[in-house]
Scaffold this active site. Structure first.
Site, mmCIF file in Angstrom:
data_model
loop_
_atom_site.group_PDB
_atom_site.id
_atom_site.type_symbol
_atom_site.label_atom_id
_atom_site.label_comp_id
_atom_site.label_asym_id
_atom_site.label_seq_id
_atom_site.Cartn_x
_atom_site.Cartn_y
_atom_site.Cartn_z
ATOM 1 N N ASN A 7 4.899 6.222 -16.422
ATOM 2 C CA ASN A 7 5.329 7.160 -15.378
ATOM 3 C C ASN A 7 6.829 7.730 -15.395
ATOM 4 O O ASN A 7 7.470 6.578 -15.076
ATOM 5 C CB ASN A 7 4.758 6.432 -14.279
ATOM 6 C CG ASN A 7 5.040 7.262 -12.738
ATOM 7 O OD1 ASN A 7 5.420 8.300 -12.968
ATOM 8 N ND2 ASN A 7 4.621 6.772 -11.585
ATOM 9 N N ARG A 91 1.590 9.962 -16.814
ATOM 10 C CA ARG A 91 1.325 10.707 -15.409
ATOM 11 C C ARG A 91 2.056 11.821 -15.572
ATOM 12 O O ARG A 91 3.356 11.795 -15.834
ATOM 13 C CB ARG A 91 1.776 9.644 -14.283
ATOM 14 C CG ARG A 91 1.449 10.325 -13.035
ATOM 15 C CD ARG A 91 2.266 9.679 -11.901
ATOM 16 N NE ARG A 91 2.194 10.553 -10.870
ATOM 17 C CZ ARG A 91 3.457 10.638 -9.858
ATOM 18 N NH1 ARG A 91 4.594 10.117 -10.116
ATOM 19 N NH2 ARG A 91 3.462 11.374 -8.844
ATOM 20 N N HIS A 181 -1.077 13.381 -5.755
ATOM 21 C CA HIS A 181 -1.874 12.153 -5.697
ATOM 22 C C HIS A 181 -3.447 12.250 -6.041
ATOM 23 O O HIS A 181 -4.050 11.345 -5.797
ATOM 24 C CB HIS A 181 -1.769 11.670 -4.220
ATOM 25 C CG HIS A 181 -0.469 11.228 -3.644
ATOM 26 N ND1 HIS A 181 -0.449 11.540 -2.329
ATOM 27 C CD2 HIS A 181 0.428 10.591 -4.076
ATOM 28 C CE1 HIS A 181 0.837 11.056 -2.047
ATOM 29 N NE2 HIS A 181 1.404 10.443 -3.037
ATOM 30 N N ARG A 242 9.873 13.121 4.370
ATOM 31 C CA ARG A 242 9.398 14.649 4.495
ATOM 32 C C ARG A 242 8.769 15.136 5.716
ATOM 33 O O ARG A 242 8.281 14.246 6.239
ATOM 34 C CB ARG A 242 8.559 14.763 3.207
ATOM 35 C CG ARG A 242 8.949 14.673 1.849
ATOM 36 C CD ARG A 242 8.045 14.603 0.600
ATOM 37 N NE ARG A 242 7.997 13.551 -0.288
ATOM 38 C CZ ARG A 242 7.088 13.274 -1.074
ATOM 39 N NH1 ARG A 242 6.078 13.688 -0.897
ATOM 40 N NH2 ARG A 242 7.471 12.332 -2.081
ATOM 41 N N GLU A 386 -3.378 3.582 -9.570
ATOM 42 C CA GLU A 386 -3.329 4.918 -10.568
ATOM 43 C C GLU A 386 -3.244 4.611 -11.918
ATOM 44 O O GLU A 386 -3.766 5.568 -12.848
ATOM 45 C CB GLU A 386 -1.974 5.950 -9.940
ATOM 46 C CG GLU A 386 -2.482 6.384 -8.630
ATOM 47 C CD GLU A 386 -1.100 6.953 -7.854
ATOM 48 O OE1 GLU A 386 -0.873 7.877 -7.813
ATOM 49 O OE2 GLU A 386 -0.572 5.850 -6.975
#
Ligand code: AMP
Length: 402
Positions: A7, A91, A181, A242, A386
């Site tokens: 990742n 990823r 996601h 955010r 993940e």
């Protein structure tokens, strides 16, 4: 079979080495501060060996070289030889409309990932650097696979992914909802179906991935049919820093009032808003909960906004799917924050959702059901993984080409 999962960000390279025989993590770690001074690799093995080494990583190539070195030598060694790694799975944040599933890396694939960099300027260029670095460090015979955050959401119908702006701009600038996601939403929904012994094709599921970044997805029959993140991961519910969805006119109004450039406005919405902006002191759900319990009104408000936002999505997505079988919570907040889960499911009995408040408190971080036995809609915590899904996709793809 051992698979290395990567990742990569612009300044970091996280990795996990997974043994696919029993899907256990052999070692994992992170190379930090690539391209800057004060780089460091942290490495941890399944046997409990932990090492931290200061090193300089001018580029991703040096980071790959270092991680290969710690995997094959010294105190943290877990491999006799690099050739024990059968494949590398990466990823990738943005695959846009070019990728609706994981694929084997070829020159054409790297070029395509690079060609959509404008849609994910902080991520895709870094992924390309990591792919190139990996090609340099590993033997060309070691297959590499890319797994996209966006791919799972490519099944969303046009009426759900198209924004109400002139259609030509969707065609010319690729301005649409992509969702993110996807690997996490896919993993937890598949895991849930397996745990309850049902075919995912027969289930309507809402997955709530709540962490520093949060997104909620409606999964009907195993396919994503809508998701809260949009063109970028800024859309949807309020997050750590955010804003989540806001009226686009507010962006223009604030730019004018505050004299912001587009970059400054982007920093404001992505880095200074959300929990941090509302509370004025933290982006972390643990601090928000503690301060709210101590009477801090703005921390209370920040938590209330998130809980209310999740509840609205659950209602909307139940309508979108024409029913609901299960709600799944995952991610740092989804797995750990009982008050967020409780608030999101509060007063939802009319939809068939009844939370067992004690189980909700007891089950933090553990996989399991938190709804009452008579709840028509099941509510579960399913910790996300993940990296494991990336490793599984990688295994499946390389098995096909063997
Ligand atoms: P993530 O981005 O998935 O790592 O999630 C980060 C968020 O999860 C932060 O807001 C944390 O406060 C929250 N979180 C992570 N671990 C815990 C924990 N053990 N207890 C409570 N909240 C946690």
């Amino acid at each position: 079979m051992k698979i290395l999962v990567i990742n990569a960000g612009s300044s970091s390279l996280k990795y996990q080495l997974i043994n696919m025989e029993d899907e256990h993590v052999i070692a994992k770690g992170n190379c930090e501060r690539i391209g800057a001074e004060g780089g460091r690799i942290s490495h941890k093995t399944a046997d409990g060996v932990e090492i931290k080494l200061d090193c300089e990583f001018p580029t991703h190539t040096e980071a790959f070289e270092k991680l290969v070195e710690v995997l094959t030598s010294g105190k943290g060694r877990v491999l006799d030889d690099l050739s024990e790694i059968s494949a590398v799975g990466h990823r990738i944040v943005q695959g846009a409309e070019l990728f609706s599933e994981s694929v084997l890396v070829t020159e054409e694939v790297i070029e395509k990932i690079s060609s959509i960099s404008e849609l994910a300027p902080l991520h895709n260029p870094a992924h390309v650097l990591a792919l190139r670095a990996c090609q340099k460090v590993f033997d060309p015979s070691v297959p590499q696979v890319v797994v996209f955050d966006t791919a799972f959401h490519q099944s969303i119908p046009d009426y759900a992914y198209t924004f109400g702006v002139p259609y030509e701009d969707y065609l010319e600038f690729h301005a649409r909802r992509y969702g993110f996601h996807g690997t996490s939403h896919r993993y937890v929904s598949q895991r849930y179906a397996k745990l309850i012994g049902k075919n995912i094709k027969d289930l309507k599921i809402i997955t709530c991935h709540l962490g520093n970044g949060s997104s909620i997805t409606a999964i009907n029959g195993g396919k994503s049919i809508d998701t809260s993140m949009g063109f970028t991961p800024l859309d949807g519910v309020i997050m750590g820093t955010r804003s989540g969805s806001i009226d686009a006119s507010l962006v223009l109004y604030l730019m004018e009032k505050k004299g912001f450039t587009p970059k400054e406005m982007s920093d404001y919405l992505n880095k200074k808003s959300g929990y941090l902006g509302i509370s004025g002191f933290t982006n972390d759900d643990r601090d928000i909960r503690k301060a709210a319990a101590e009477g801090n009104k703005r921390a209370q408000l920040a938590g209330d906004i998130l809980r209310y936002g999740i509840k609205k999505y659950i209602g909307a997505y139940t309508a979108a799917m024409g029913g609901l079988d299960a709600v799944i919570f995952t991610g740092g907040i989804g797995e750990n924050s009982a008050p967020v889960r409780e608030g999101a499911c509060d007063h939802m009995e009319y939809l068939g959702i009844k939370l067992d408040l004690q189980k909700n408190l007891d089950l933090n971080r553990k996989e399991g059901e938190i709804s009452t036995p008579d709840s028509k809609v099941k509510v579960w915590i399913v910790p996300t993984n993940e990296e494991l899904l990336i490793a599984r996709d990688t295994k499946e793809i390389i098995n096909k080409i063997k």
